[in-house]
Scaffold this active site. Structure first.
Site, PDB file in Angstrom:
ATOM      1  N   HIS A  19       0.806  -1.215   0.000  1.00  0.00           N
ATOM      2  CA  HIS A  19       0.000   0.000   0.000  1.00  0.00           C
ATOM      3  C   HIS A  19       0.843   1.271   0.000  1.00  0.00           C
ATOM      4  O   HIS A  19       0.430   2.303  -0.520  1.00  0.00           O
ATOM      5  CB  HIS A  19      -1.030  -0.054   1.120  1.00  0.00           C
ATOM      6  CG  HIS A  19      -2.113  -1.008   0.752  1.00  0.00           C
ATOM      7  ND1 HIS A  19      -2.044  -2.337   1.093  1.00  0.00           N
ATOM      8  CD2 HIS A  19      -3.186  -0.867  -0.046  1.00  0.00           C
ATOM      9  CE1 HIS A  19      -3.071  -2.957   0.562  1.00  0.00           C
ATOM     10  NE2 HIS A  19      -3.787  -2.092  -0.136  1.00  0.00           N
ATOM     11  N   GLU A  49     -10.502 -10.659  -6.698  1.00  0.00           N
ATOM     12  CA  GLU A  49      -9.102 -10.674  -6.259  1.00  0.00           C
ATOM     13  C   GLU A  49      -8.734 -11.978  -5.574  1.00  0.00           C
ATOM     14  O   GLU A  49      -7.642 -12.127  -5.046  1.00  0.00           O
ATOM     15  CB  GLU A  49      -8.755  -9.464  -5.384  1.00  0.00           C
ATOM     16  CG  GLU A  49      -9.836  -8.943  -4.495  1.00  0.00           C
ATOM     17  CD  GLU A  49      -9.502  -7.603  -3.841  1.00  0.00           C
ATOM     18  OE1 GLU A  49      -8.464  -7.003  -4.125  1.00  0.00           O
ATOM     19  OE2 GLU A  49     -10.326  -7.158  -3.021  1.00  0.00           O
ATOM     20  N   CYS A 102      -8.749  -2.630 -11.442  1.00  0.00           N
ATOM     21  CA  CYS A 102      -8.357  -1.491 -10.603  1.00  0.00           C
ATOM     22  C   CYS A 102      -7.055  -1.753  -9.856  1.00  0.00           C
ATOM     23  O   CYS A 102      -6.599  -0.905  -9.096  1.00  0.00           O
ATOM     24  CB  CYS A 102      -9.469  -1.106  -9.633  1.00  0.00           C
ATOM     25  SG  CYS A 102      -9.875  -2.418  -8.483  1.00  0.00           S
ATOM     26  N   ASP A 153      -4.106  -8.149  -5.351  1.00  0.00           N
ATOM     27  CA  ASP A 153      -4.424  -9.301  -4.507  1.00  0.00           C
ATOM     28  C   ASP A 153      -4.570 -10.571  -5.318  1.00  0.00           C
ATOM     29  O   ASP A 153      -4.162 -11.650  -4.879  1.00  0.00           O
ATOM     30  CB  ASP A 153      -5.700  -9.037  -3.709  1.00  0.00           C
ATOM     31  CG  ASP A 153      -5.387  -8.231  -2.458  1.00  0.00           C
ATOM     32  OD1 ASP A 153      -4.389  -8.573  -1.786  1.00  0.00           O
ATOM     33  OD2 ASP A 153      -6.108  -7.268  -2.166  1.00  0.00           O
TER      34      ASP A 153
END
Ligand code: PEP
Ligand code: MG
Length: 847
Positions: free
Chosen positions: A473, A710, A781, A734
């Protein structure tokens, strides 16, 4: 007993044995202290005099009594009985209890102990012998509580005046040492350590985890209850502090008289020292000045190193001058308050109201009278201001932690923050010390998402971490902030000196730590080309992304707040494909209520406009994304645990509050709700039903509900999910980690977590095929949507929406305009046949 004499009654019945004859050198050589032993015939240990229980060993085989006249009497039942870990011992008293001579202290099962331990011989030792002028022992048989065992003539305690005050200013601290003794620092090693410490004049403390003990006191050392593998260090003050630290370090490492050659701790230490082998898969640099990393965010940064450390604050427990400590604490609190006020005002001026409120709340915590009073009391008792403050705040934290409430958990985080702020003031670590230079490249082991978000953008131009990967992240935030970043760099980078010039290439994944002028010039030229390419694309950012054979691909943005939404529109986003709602609340101490959340979603929707899609993903925390106001129990495998939609399904009231808040932004943009990490159909059905109920309650209809794909199970069963969901958005970050079974932030595996692995691409194809059966659209995304190499492949696989990091949008659109769907489809066919990610990348680079 006269004032000068203490008579100790036999605590057990049995035969008296002189200490010298005990078959254990620690006792026989009187390392613990002077005393006597009894081979017991009874099974109850009784108090030999009146006093207070000051210590009971966790293994319950030893107890220390402080007599009313200040003599410490250690009673140790059996030899090597610490190994029994309490089995066979039943204490009848607790630490702090006041006892009378003859009271039962510990009941023990002699048969059991005799079978398991070396001996039942029970030692009665005076551990503060400096208070005793003479000992008189009895001999023969004794009956517990009836017969006198020893008579002590009390002497004058050693005067502290003898301590060399001048020498006390000299302090020496050892490195952290891992305890190799299998049963930790119990009586025997404690005695050996104290005996060794007493050789030195220096005041010596043993420190473990913020707690300290006088290294010359066996009782105090045992009281620390240091276990195998725990880390301790020696703090010595005095003229011979150096020698003391050296000698005691060696003694501890050697096991304090115990055989530690086979102990797991020494094996741990050894294994740490073993030079790490180079992986068979490692990509190594042929130039020693170039460190390789994972390309986490593109761009080139030429700047100077700043090592960001989450420092451990250390301080002494005791202080000599209470008045000085008290006023130091008051001053530190005052300075911390002034800093907080300045921060609050600055943030208010910048319009960052929510963070400004946090600092206002911190000022209130500083004024908490309970904390201050408690700290003052500890200072009066001889503690240092830092110790007293830390202890007082942590006592409050302990009380709060006992309350199971999300709101309280946020307050705990605030208290920790406030505690450290004052400690830094006390320890002279000023914020000015961490003031950054312009063109700073931050180097750290890892950056939390909030660390990343809080970086001073006016100074920081890039960052390098030793942990994390391209989809961690911190990397995602770096891309959204247009900051070049590298992850997974060799930990040697943490030793680079402050201010050293380095060159970071976020595309090539390199950090040049000794770039020549020539190299810098070449990189500046490359930087210039990148800027020109970006500017050119930006000039056409608002043109539609239509392939040259006429197919429109919707290019939307990944955002985390209102500011991003505004930027996204400026960069030509046709809407928002992923609002990471958790990013809105990373700095919040408590969960925002429904009204507050609704206001933020509405503001974001308004920033886009009613004609643009806004896909709000419900809270996606867990795994690598902690949320301060949502305490999560530690999990063995957090990425396989309560993460994504599982958080909301297990806390429906919280999910409901969020869903209602999102729905209230309906009409301000084309609102859609998306659930993260859906792995099974029942999860989707339950979450969807909750949305339908809340929408009905609010009288809203027509809000689409989609899911993130994901998890491989969802990709494989795509057609079943497509019957329920209105759309899919593939989270390649993911999906890749779950398909390859590699933690996306793993320091050693991170660089292999490549969304262009053909296994991941085939899962994308399966997802699209399933969706097509029900006429549903599929977007991406994850990070792959912003990777210019991946974009043609995704389009060729049938993706019709790409949700990108904001800075990447113009270039992605430009690339689409220069591609044809037919060519992309042919390319996709080809890559699906490749055996691995390297082969895919090689093929794509040829295009
Ligand atoms: C993803 O997993 O690709 C994704 C977009 O979600 P996040 O990165 O926030 O986990
Ligand atoms: Mg994800």
């Amino acid at each position: 007993m006269s004032a000068q004499v203490l008579e100790l009654k036999a605590p057990v019945s049995g035969v008296v044995i002189p200490l010298e004859q005990v078959p254990d050198p620690v006792f026989a050589q009187k390392m613990v202290g002077e005393g006597i032993s009894i081979d017991p015939t009874s099974q109850q240990l009784m108090a030999p005099c009146d006093g207070k229980i000051i210590q009971i060993h966790p293994a319950k085989h030893a107890v220390t009594l402080l007599s009313d006249c200040g003599i410490e009497v250690l009673m140790h039942i059996g030899l090597d009985t610490v190994m029994l870990k309490g089995d066979g011992f039943s204490p009848a008293v607790a630490e702090g209890d006041q006892v009378k001579q003859g009271d039962l202290l510990i009941e023990f099962d002699a048969d059991k102990i005799a079978l398991a331990a070396r001996s039942l011989m029970t030692e009665i030792i005076i551990t503060n012998g400096d208070k005793v002028a003479r000992y008189q022992f009895t001999s023969g048989n004794v009956v517990a509580t009836r017969d006198t065992l020893m008579t002590l003539q009390l002497g004058t305690p050693e005067s502290t005046d003898e301590i060399d005050q001048e020498g006390l200013t000299k302090e020496e601290v050892s490195d952290w040492i891992s305890i190799p003794n299998p049963t930790g620092i119990h009586a025997r090693p404690a005695a050996a350590l104290a005996a060794e410490a007493k050789v030195f004049q220096a005041r010596i403390q043993l420190e473990r985890d913020g707690q300290t003990a006088d290294a010359k006191s066996v009782v105090a050392l045992m009281g620390l209850n240091v276990k195998l593998g725990e880390k301790v260090r020696i703090v010595a003050k005095g003229r011979d502090a150096d020698e003391a630290v050296d000698a005691l370090t060696t003694a501890i490492c050697d096991g304090l008289g115990e055989d530690v050659s086979a102990s797991p701790a020494s094996q741990i230490e050894e294994s740490i020292e073993v030079e790490e082998e180079v992986s068979l898969l490692a990509k190594t640099s042929s130039d020693p000045n170039i460190m390789l990393g994972i390309a986490a965010s593109p761009g080139i940064a030429i700047g100077t190193v700043h090592q960001l450390q989450h420092e451990q604050l250390t301080f002494d427990e005791l202080a000599n001058n209470s008045d000085a400590e008290r006023s130091a604490l008051s001053d530190a609190i005052e300075r911390a308050r002034a800093d907080l006020k300045t921060l609050q005002t600055k943030l208010q001026a910048e319009g960052n109201i929510s963070n400004a409120e946090i600092f206002a709340a911190h000022q209130e915590l500083l004024e908490d009278p309970a904390i201050f009073q408690q700290a003052k009391k500890a200072i009066k008792e001889g503690k240092s201001a830092s110790y007293a403050w830390h202890k007082s705040v942590h006592e409050q934290i302990k009380i709060l932690q006992a309350v199971d409430s999300d709101v309280i958990a946020g307050r705990v985080a605030d208290l920790e923050d406030v505690c450290n702020r004052v400690l830094k003031q006390l320890l002279g670590i000023s914020e000015a010390d961490t003031e950054l230079a312009t063109n700073t490249i931050v180097v750290a082991e890892d950056l939390t998402p909030s660390d990343t978000a809080n970086l001073d953008r006016t100074k920081v131009i890039g960052f390098v971490t030793t942990l994390g990967g391209a989809t961690s992240h911190a990397a995602i935030l770096a891309r959204s902030m247009n900051l070049p970043a590298l992850a997974g760099v060799d930990p040697q980078v943490l030793t680079l000196e402050e201010g050293r010039q380095v060159v970071l290439d976020g595309e090539a994944g390199t950090l040049n730590i000794a770039a020549t002028d020539q190299q810098i010039e070449a990189l500046k030229a490359k930087q210039q080309q990148q800027v020109e390419r970006q500017q050119k694309a930006k000039a056409h950012a608002h043109d539609l992304a239509k392939t040259n054979d006429g197919h429109h691909i919707e290019v939307v943005a990944n955002i985390g707040n209102v500011k991003d939404a505004v930027e996204a529109v400026k960069h030509g986003a046709e809407g928002v494909g992923l609002l990471r709602s958790e990013f809105l609340y990373l700095d919040q101490a408590t969960e925002p209520n429904e009204d507050q959340q609704a206001q933020v979603y509405t503001e974001i929707a308004d920033a886009l406009g009613s004609d643009k899609p806004l896909i709000v993903r419900t809270l996606d925390v867990g795994g690598d994304k902690p949320l301060p106001y949502l305490p999560m129990p530690a999990e063995e495998n957090p990425f396989l645990g309560e993460r994504g939609i599982r958080i909301g399904l297990n806390r429906p009231s919280m999910l409901k509050r969020q869903v209602r808040a999102i729905l209230r932004a309906h009409g301000h943009a084309k609102l859609k709700i998306m659930f993260p990490m859906i792995a099974t159909l029942p999860e989707l059905k339950a979450a969807k039903q909750l949305v339908q109920e809340e929408a009905a309650d609010l009288g809203i209809s027509g809000v689409e509900v989609g899911i993130m794909v994901e998890v491989p199970s969802t990709a494989v069963l795509s057609e079943h999910f497509a019957a329920e969901a209105d759309f899919f958005s593939i989270g390649t970050n993911d999906l890749t980690q779950y398909a390859l079974a590699m933690d996306r932030g793993h320091p050693k595996l991170g660089w292999q977590v490549d969304a262009l692995d053909p296994a991941v691409l085939r899962l994308i194809k399966l997802t699209v095929d399933g969706a097509n059966k029900h006429g549903k659209w599929v977007g991406v995304c994850g990070g792959a949507a912003s990777d210019l190499l991946a974009v043609p492949v995704l389009i060729g696989l049938g993706i019709t929406e790409l949700s990108c990091s904001v800075p990447a949008i113009p270039e992605v659109k430009e690339l689409i305009r220069n591609s044809s769907l037919a060519e992309c489809q042919a390319l996709a066919e080809q890559v699906l046949q490749q055996p691995d990610a390297d082969a895919v990348r090689a093929l794509l680079q040829q295009q």
